[in-house]
Write an enzyme that holds these catalytic residues in place. Structure first.
Site, mmCIF file in Angstrom:
data_model
loop_
_atom_site.group_PDB
_atom_site.id
_atom_site.type_symbol
_atom_site.label_atom_id
_atom_site.label_comp_id
_atom_site.label_asym_id
_atom_site.label_seq_id
_atom_site.Cartn_x
_atom_site.Cartn_y
_atom_site.Cartn_z
ATOM 1 N N ASN A 11 34.839 28.775 47.578
ATOM 2 C CA ASN A 11 33.515 29.310 47.238
ATOM 3 C C ASN A 11 33.573 29.863 45.815
ATOM 4 O OD1 ASN A 11 31.143 30.775 47.011
ATOM 5 N ND2 ASN A 11 31.686 32.308 48.565
ATOM 6 N N TRP A 12 32.961 29.130 44.890
ATOM 7 C CA TRP A 12 33.049 29.533 43.481
ATOM 8 C C TRP A 12 32.104 30.692 43.146
ATOM 9 C CZ3 TRP A 12 33.065 24.089 40.612
ATOM 10 C CH2 TRP A 12 34.179 23.358 41.040
ATOM 11 N N LYS A 13 31.229 31.032 44.066
ATOM 12 C CA LYS A 13 30.236 32.105 43.852
ATOM 13 C C LYS A 13 29.471 31.855 42.553
ATOM 14 C CE LYS A 13 33.042 35.093 46.677
ATOM 15 N NZ LYS A 13 33.457 36.442 47.039
ATOM 16 N N HIS A 98 26.909 34.641 54.132
ATOM 17 C CA HIS A 98 28.039 35.256 53.412
ATOM 18 C C HIS A 98 27.762 36.752 53.258
ATOM 19 C CE1 HIS A 98 30.776 36.366 50.215
ATOM 20 N NE2 HIS A 98 31.496 35.332 50.580
ATOM 21 N N GLU A 100 28.041 38.709 50.891
ATOM 22 C CA GLU A 100 27.275 39.097 49.684
ATOM 23 C C GLU A 100 25.790 38.837 49.887
ATOM 24 O OE1 GLU A 100 29.801 36.880 47.044
ATOM 25 O OE2 GLU A 100 31.391 38.307 47.525
ATOM 26 N N GLU A 170 35.186 36.803 57.843
ATOM 27 C CA GLU A 170 35.456 37.410 56.547
ATOM 28 C C GLU A 170 35.166 38.906 56.606
ATOM 29 O OE1 GLU A 170 35.285 34.362 53.151
ATOM 30 O OE2 GLU A 170 33.268 35.143 53.400
ATOM 31 N N GLY A 176 37.389 39.900 47.914
ATOM 32 C CA GLY A 176 37.509 40.219 46.491
ATOM 33 C C GLY A 176 38.266 41.509 46.217
ATOM 34 N N SER A 216 40.412 37.593 50.305
ATOM 35 C CA SER A 216 41.650 37.746 49.535
ATOM 36 C C SER A 216 42.743 36.761 49.968
ATOM 37 C CB SER A 216 42.157 39.196 49.596
ATOM 38 O OG SER A 216 41.203 40.055 48.982
ATOM 39 N N GLY A 237 37.695 32.606 47.854
ATOM 40 C CA GLY A 237 36.846 32.952 46.711
ATOM 41 C C GLY A 237 37.641 32.870 45.424
ATOM 42 N N GLY A 238 38.137 34.024 44.968
ATOM 43 C CA GLY A 238 38.819 34.127 43.677
ATOM 44 C C GLY A 238 39.873 33.054 43.430
#
Ligand code: PGA
Length: 254
Positions: A11-13, A98, A100, A170, A176, A216, A237-238
């Protein structure tokens, strides 16, 4: 027992410029193509405007492309929205709920349920994200929160549609933050998720649903989640923003 193919999703956000996105997609596709055997399905989830250029870059590889969200409706006067109907010809997967979207943009369980219906109605596979906040965890409510999120999203769905859903556990406090859940926690929650799905849709659907862990995930810890019996991959993610680390996570899936 149905075969559940592992899924590693990046997930590149709201990250990457156009040239960075195509370069990242090219490196991931090349890495996958160069590997002799990749057990897991590899999915990249770029921001909306990069979906088409990323699709062009990964065409001919086994890398799939997904979207980070969609609208409730299929079309109409909803300025700025992008519908599942529009994404369907471009994306195999759409992320729904998600944390966010839930916490920064206020998407309620009802909205998440309506979006999940939109995704299924348009023949796309939803990745339904669930997970508790730190406060809920500290209050001993983690299991109940996740049960409620699953029941609300899947409660009205036909059993065969539920069998194809991907659920991503999640925990909000792990996203993150560099502080992943422990594999034991993830295993316990995966158990809760499967039990909840079994309650709603029966044991066959429950054993078909793929469950991902997210929060993470990195190359060092990925194997300890993906190796768990009830965890079928990772939502990253990251670490998905660097081709090398994303490919290492893919390798951890076998
Ligand atoms: P993270 O994000 O890997 O950067 O923690 C995971 C996610 O939000 O899906």
């Amino acid at each position: 027992m149905p075969e559940r193919r592992p899924l590693i999703a990046g997930n590149w956000k709201m990250n990457t410029k156009l040239d960075e996105a195509t370069k990242l997609a090219r490196s991931v596709a090349d890495g996958v193509t160069l590997r002799e055997k990749v057990e897991a399905e590899c999915l990249v989830i770029p921001p909306f405007p990069w979906i088409v250029p990323v699709r062009e870059v990964v065409a001919g590889s086994s890398v799939a492309v997904g979207a980070q969200k969609c609208a409730v409706e299929d079309a109409g006067a909803f300025t700025g929205e992008v519908s599942a109907a529009m994404l369907a010809p471009l994306c195999g997967y759409i992320v729904i709920g998600h944390s966010e979207r839930r916490h920064v943009f206020g998407e309620s369980d009802d909205v998440v349920a309506a979006k999940l219906q939109a995704v299924l109605r348009n023949g796309v596979t939803p990745i339904l994200c669930v997970g508790e906040t730190l406060e809920q965890r500290d209050g001993g409510e983690a299991g109940a929160v996740v049960e409620r999120q699953i029941s609300s999203a899947l409660g009205e769905m036909p059993e065969d549609a539920i069998a194809g859903v991907v659920v991503a556990y999640e925990p909000v406090w792990a996203i993150g933050t560099g502080r992943a859940a422990s594999p034991d926690d993830a295993a316990r929650m995966a158990d809760t998720i499967r039990a909840t799905v079994a309650h709603i849709a029966g044991s066959q659907a429950s054993s078909s649903v793929r469950i991902l862990y997210g929060g993470s995930v990195n190359p060092a810890n990925a194997g300890s989640f993906i190796g768990l019996e009830d965890i079928d991959g990772a939502l990253v993610g990251g670490a998905s923003l660097k081709a090398e680390s994303f490919l290492e996570i893919l390798d951890a899936a076998g």
